[in-house]
Write a protein that holds these residues in place. Structure first.
Motif, PDB file in Angstrom:
ATOM      1  N   VAL A 179      -7.304  -2.499   4.878  1.00 21.94           N
ATOM      2  CA  VAL A 179      -7.181  -3.543   3.864  1.00 21.94           C
ATOM      3  C   VAL A 179      -7.050  -4.911   4.531  1.00 21.94           C
ATOM      4  N   SER A 228      -2.910   4.279   2.180  1.00 24.93           N
ATOM      5  CA  SER A 228      -3.397   2.909   2.402  1.00 24.93           C
ATOM      6  C   SER A 228      -4.131   2.329   1.203  1.00 24.93           C
ATOM      7  N   VAL A 256      -1.805  -3.432   7.083  1.00 25.13           N
ATOM      8  CA  VAL A 256      -1.790  -2.332   6.116  1.00 25.13           C
ATOM      9  C   VAL A 256      -3.122  -1.585   6.171  1.00 25.13           C
ATOM     10  N   VAL A 292       0.842  -1.199   0.000  1.00 29.08           N
ATOM     11  CA  VAL A 292       0.000   0.000   0.000  1.00 29.08           C
ATOM     12  C   VAL A 292       0.875   1.245   0.000  1.00 29.08           C
ATOM     13  N   VAL A 333      -4.180   0.212  -2.144  1.00 29.69           N
ATOM     14  CA  VAL A 333      -3.360  -0.903  -2.607  1.00 29.69           C
ATOM     15  C   VAL A 333      -2.713  -0.538  -3.939  1.00 29.69           C
ATOM     16  N   ARG A 334      -1.401  -0.696  -4.006  1.00 32.60           N
ATOM     17  CA  ARG A 334      -0.663  -0.437  -5.240  1.00 32.60           C
ATOM     18  C   ARG A 334      -0.202  -1.731  -5.904  1.00 32.60           C
TER      19      ARG A 334
END
Length: 171
Positions: free
Chosen positions: A65, A30, A62, A26, A32-33
């Motif tokens: 998530v 925060s 994280v 993340v 998500v990547r």
């Protein structure tokens, strides 16, 4: 969207799931990547668009998530719908296809042809397949819900047993 030069720090968590280890990366907000069924954080970071990359450090969780993933695997199949993702690509179709992919509902997989139609480009089946293959945010942008025309699994970066487990979980 955050500028990685302002805060290049990424956090990651490796979670144990019924489908295997899930690593989630993340950004500062925060969102998500990157996510995938692997413990190789470097592999996941390499999937992130260069403008969103940064140093990834481990975290106990994280943010929200973590809870959403646990809820999903505990049976709330819509829990991941609320998770924010940050995906960048150079192509407009790819970005659009990833947004459309997030609208494919659990338990209702589509074929690559149907996915291309949903994305507004019925003749772009190969481009639809490429959107699945280049998706850096597995599970949250559910490329596992896209199947071959004959209903078979097709490919999946994290392995066909993981794809089968996810689809069975959602059935």
């Amino acid at each position: 969207m955050p500028n990685p030069q302002e805060d290049p720090m990424l956090k990651y968590q490796i979670m144990t799931t019924p489908a295997g280890p899930l690593t989630i990366v993340v950004g500062p907000t925060s969102a998500v990547r990157a996510a995938g069924f692997t413990t190789d954080v470097g592999e996941l970071v390499s999937l992130i668009h260069p403008r969103l990359r940064g140093e990834a450090v481990p975290a106990d969780d994280v943010g929200p998530v973590t809870y959403q993933v646990r809820s999903y695997f505990d049976g709330d199949l819509t829990a991941l719908d609320e998770v924010e993702v940050e995906q960048l690509t150079e192509g407009a179709f790819m970005s659009h296809a990833w947004r459309v992919m997030r609208e494919i509902k659990p338990g209702s997989p589509v074929t690559y042809t149907q996915f291309a139609e949903l994305a507004g480009r019925p003749a772009a089946v190969r481009a639809a397949a490429a959107a699945c293959a280049r998706n850096p945010v597995a599970l949250f942008t559910p490329c596992h819900r896209v199947l071959r025309l004959d209903g078979s699994l097709g490919g999946y970066r994290w392995g066909l047993p993981v794809k089968r487990q996810l689809l069975d979980h959602e059935a």
